[in-house]
Enzyme design. Structure first.
Site, PDB file in Angstrom:
ATOM      1  CD  GLN A 354     -23.570  40.274  75.039  1.00 38.95           C
ATOM      2  OE1 GLN A 354     -23.685  39.128  75.395  1.00 38.95           O
ATOM      3  NE2 GLN A 354     -24.629  40.826  74.746  1.00 38.95           N
ATOM      4  CD  GLN A 376     -21.738  38.134  71.434  1.00 35.31           C
ATOM      5  OE1 GLN A 376     -21.923  37.318  71.617  1.00 35.31           O
ATOM      6  NE2 GLN A 376     -22.665  39.134  71.711  1.00 35.31           N
ATOM      7  CG  ASP A 377     -19.677  42.481  72.403  1.00 40.08           C
ATOM      8  OD1 ASP A 377     -19.932  42.343  71.291  1.00 40.08           O
ATOM      9  OD2 ASP A 377     -20.504  42.698  73.316  1.00 40.08           O
ATOM     10  CG  ASP A 398     -22.022  42.299  67.081  1.00 45.89           C
ATOM     11  OD1 ASP A 398     -22.158  42.251  65.992  1.00 45.89           O
ATOM     12  OD2 ASP A 398     -22.870  42.209  67.979  1.00 45.89           O
ATOM     13  NE  ARG A 468     -24.807  41.918  65.055  1.00 40.71           N
ATOM     14  CZ  ARG A 468     -25.614  41.094  65.929  1.00 40.71           C
ATOM     15  NH1 ARG A 468     -27.041  41.047  65.390  1.00 40.71           N
ATOM     16  NH2 ARG A 468     -24.984  41.106  67.443  1.00 40.71           N
TER      17      ARG A 468
END
Length: 562
Positions: A354, A376-377, A398, A468
Site C-alpha cells: 500500500q 498498489q493503492d 486495488d 474486487r
C-alpha cells in the site's frame, strides 16, 4: 424474512408509542382534542423519519427533544438529526484525543490514531457546514439534497476509514466502542437524507422552483466556449486555459528559485488568513520530493504538464509500516480542490504494497490532465464527490480505491507488472451503505484499460481483473470503455476471506474490446449485470455527482451524461 419484517414493524410501533406517551405527558391536558391531534401528527413525523433507519432506537433518542415540541417544523427535525450526529461526533473526537498510544513502541498505531483525529475533525466540519446549508436553504433544500446526502455519507465513511486502519485488536475494540454512537447516528443520517423529499412532503413543505436554474446551469455546461461554460468569468477562463500560464497566480513554486517558494508546502502554508475566492498555485516544471497536504478550501494548483511538474514520495505500508492513509504523496482535505497538468507519484514500488500517490477527502474535487503513478493503492478517492478527466492512472493491486463518490472519465488506466505470484485489480470500492441509501461508489466512463510496456509480453501470466469489492456494499460501474485482452473473463475477483461478492454491485455498460465480453463473467458475483441505457445514465456525472451543480464551475471539460 417475513417474520423479521413483522418484528421490526412491531418494535417500531412500540418505540413510537413510548415517544407518543412522552409527548402526552408534556401536554397540559390529556383530554384536549387539539393536543391529541398534535401528538398524533408528531407520532407520524417521528415514525416517518426513523422508519428508514437501521438504528431506530438511536434515531428516536436523537429527535425526542424536537418531538416534544408540537409546533416543530421539518427544518427543526432535520436540524435535530444533524445536530445529534454532530454532538456525538465531537464526543468521539474527544474520546480519540484521550486515547494514548506510545509512539516509540507502536508507531503504526500512533499514526493511525493521528489519522483518526483528522478524519473525525473533517467529519465535524462537514456536519457543521451541513447545518449552515439547511438553515440558509430550507426553501430550496431539495436542490441541495444530493450534496447533503453525499456529506452525510462522507461522515460515516470517514469513521469507517478510521476504524479500518487500526490493526491492534484492543485499540480497535476501544475505538469501536468509543465511536459507536456517532457511527450509528451518521448511518441513520444517510438513510434519513436519502428520503429527504418524502419528509418534506409529509410536512407539506413547498419548495421554490429551482429546476430552471439547474437547467440553465446544465445548458451552460453544454454551450461552452473554449472548453469552458459561457457564463464563466473571463479572468477565471484565462486562469484555467492552457494550464493557466496567461494569468497571474497567487503563488509560484519553482525548484530553481525563480518563484516565490521552492516547495509546494511553503506555498500552501502562505495561504492568507480569511482569503476569499479561489487561491491559485502555479508549480513550475521540476521534481518536488515532498509530502503535500492541502488543508485549505478552494485551492487550484497547476503545473507545466504530466511528466514535467512531478510531486513524488515513497512512503509505504510494506517497508515503512505506516497506515495506508499516511502514505499519500499528495492529499487534498480542503473542499473545492482543483488540479491540472501535474504528476502525482509514489515511488515505493510493488514491494511497498500500500503506497498512495494521491488521496482526496475534499468535497467537489476535480482533476484534469494529471497522472497518478504507483503500484498498489495509487489513487485513493477517500470521501466526498470527485471528478477526474483526461488523466493517466498507473498501478497493480486495488490501485483505484476508496469510499467516496468518484467518476473517472476519458482517462487511460495503465496496468503495471506486479510482484511474482501477485494479481492485478484495477478497482476496489469501499461503499459501506448500499442501495439507494448512499451516494458513493466508483464509475469508469469512456476510459481505456491497457497494460504498460513492461507487462505487455507477460500480460496473461499475471491475472488482471476489473476489480474486487473492498466492502460488502461496494459499487463499481465500468461503462463505455475499451478493455484490453488481458482482462480476465471472470471480470471480478473475490476478496479473500469475505463474502462481499454476494452483496456488492458490479455493473457494466457499452464496453468494447476483447476484454469486454461478459459471457464469462464470474457467477459468484450474484448481483453483477449489464445495465440498460436508462440505468447506466444514472451513473454519469450529472445524476451520480449532481455534476451540473458544480463541475462546470471548475472549468474542466466534461460530459454530464452518456
Amino acid at each position: 424474512m417475513l417474520g423479521k419484517i413483522v418484528v421490526s414493524l412491531v418494535s417500531l410501533l412500540l418505540v413510537v408509542g413510548v415517544i407518543f406517551g412522552v409527548i402526552l405527558v408534556f401536554s397540559e391536558s390529556e383530554h384536549d382534542e387539539k393536543e391529541h391531534q398534535d401528538a398524533s401528527a408528531t407520532m407520524k413525523y417521528v415514525a416517518a423519519i426513523c422508519e428508514p433507519t437501521t438504528y431506530t432506537a438511536a434515531c428516536f433518542r436523537s429527535i425526542e427533544p424536537t418531538a416534544k415540541n408540537s409546533s416543530a417544523t421539518a427544518k427543526d427535525y432535520i436540524d435535530a438529526v444533524v445536530q445529534a450526529t454532530l454532538v456525538e461526533m465531537k464526543k468521539s473526537l474527544e474520546f480519540t484525543e484521550k486515547t494514548v498510544v506510545n509512539k516509540d513502541s507502536d508507531n503504526y498505531s500512533y499514526l493511525a490514531l493521528e489519522d483518526c483525529k483528522q478524519l473525525l475533525d473533517k467529519a465535524i466540519d462537514t456536519l457543521q457546514e451541513s447545518l449552515q446549508v439547511v438553515d440558509a436553504n430550507m426553501d430550496t433544500i431539495e436542490d441541495k439534497a444530493h450534496e447533503l446526502l453525499s456529506w452525510m455519507t462522507a461522515t460515516h465513511s470517514l469513521q469507517m476509514i478510521c476504524l479500518d486502519q487500526i490493526e491492534k485488536p484492543e485499540l480497535k475494540s476501544a475505538l469501536d466502542n468509543g465511536l459507536v454512537n456517532s457511527t450509528q447516528l451518521a448511518h441513520n443520517a444517510v438513510h434519513i437524507f436519502a428520503e429527504l423529499s418524502q419528509i418534506l412532503k409529509l410536512f407539506n413543505v413547498q419548495q421554490q422552483n429551482v429546476k430552471p436554474s439547474s437547467r440553465r446551469l446544465l445548458q451552460a455546461a453544454i454551450n461552452q466556449r473554449d472548453g469552458f461554460p459561457t457564463w464563466f468569468r473571463v479572468a477565471d477562463r484565462k486562469l484555467l486555459s492552457r494550464g493557466g500560464q496567461q494569468a497571474r497566480p497567487n503563488a509560484v513554486v519553482a525548484k530553481d528559485g525563480s518563484g516565490q517558494f521552492k516547495t509546494i508546502g511553503q506555498a500552501v502554508a502562505a495561504y492568507p488568513k480569511n482569503h476569499q475566492g479561489r487561491y491559485t498555485i502555479y508549480v513550475k516544471a521540476g521534481v518536488y520530493d515532498e509530502q503535500v497536504i492541502i488543508d485549505k478550501k478552494n485551492i487550484y494548483i497547476y503545473g507545466d504538464g504530466i511528466g514535467r511538474t512531478i510531486v513524488t514520495g515513497k512512503k509505504n505500508y510494506g517497508k515503512n509500516n505506516v497506515p495506508t492513509m499516511h502514505t499519500a504523496t499528495f492529499a487534498a482535505h480542503g473542499d473545492g480542490f482543483i488540479a491540472r497538468a501535474m504528476t502525482f507519484r509514489n515511488e515505493a514500488g510493488p514491494e511497498g504494497h500500500q503506497a498512495v500517490a494521491f488521496r482526496s477527502q475534499a468535497s467537489d474535487t476535480a482533476l484534469f490532465d494529471c497522472s497518478f503513478e504507483g503500484f498498489q493503492d495509487t489513487l485513493y478517492y477517500q470521501a466526498n464527490r470527485q471528478f477526474y478527466r483526461g488523466c493517466w492512472i498507473y498501478g497493480t493491486v486495488d490501485f483505484i480505491f476508496g469510499m467516496g463518490d468518484a467518476v473517472i472519465q476519458e482517462s487511460t488506466i495503465v496496468v503495471r507488472k506486479p510482484l511474482a505470484k501477485q494479481f492485478n485489480t484495477v478497482t476496489a470500492d469501499g461503499r459501506t451503505i448500499g442501495g439507494k441509501k448512499a451516494s458513493n461508489g466508483l464509475v469508469l466512463q469512456n476510459c481505456v484499460i491497457t497494460p504498460d510496456k513492461f507487462l505487455f509480453n507477460e500480460r496473461f501470466k499475471f491475472p488482471t481483473y476489473l476489480g474486487r469489492p473492498w466492502k460488502k456494499d461496494a459499487l463499481t460501474v465500468v461503462m463505455q470503455s475499451e478493455l484490453g485482452d488481458f482482462i480476465r473473463p471472470e471480470g471480478y475477483m473475490i476478496w479473500q476471506g469475505e463474502s462481499n461478492h454476494k452483496t456488492c454491485e458490479m455493473y457494466e455498460f457499452g464496453n468494447r474490446g476483447p476484454g469486454a465480453r461478459i459471457d464469462g463473467r464470474s457467477k459468484d458475483f450474484s448481483r453483477f449485470r449489464v445495465l440498460k441505457p436508462q440505468e447506466a445514465a444514472i451513473y454519469t456525472p450529472g445524476p451520480f455527482l449532481a455534476g451540473q451543480t458544480w463541475i462546470p464551475g471548475t472549468g474542466i471539460p466534461h460530459k454530464l451524461g452518456l
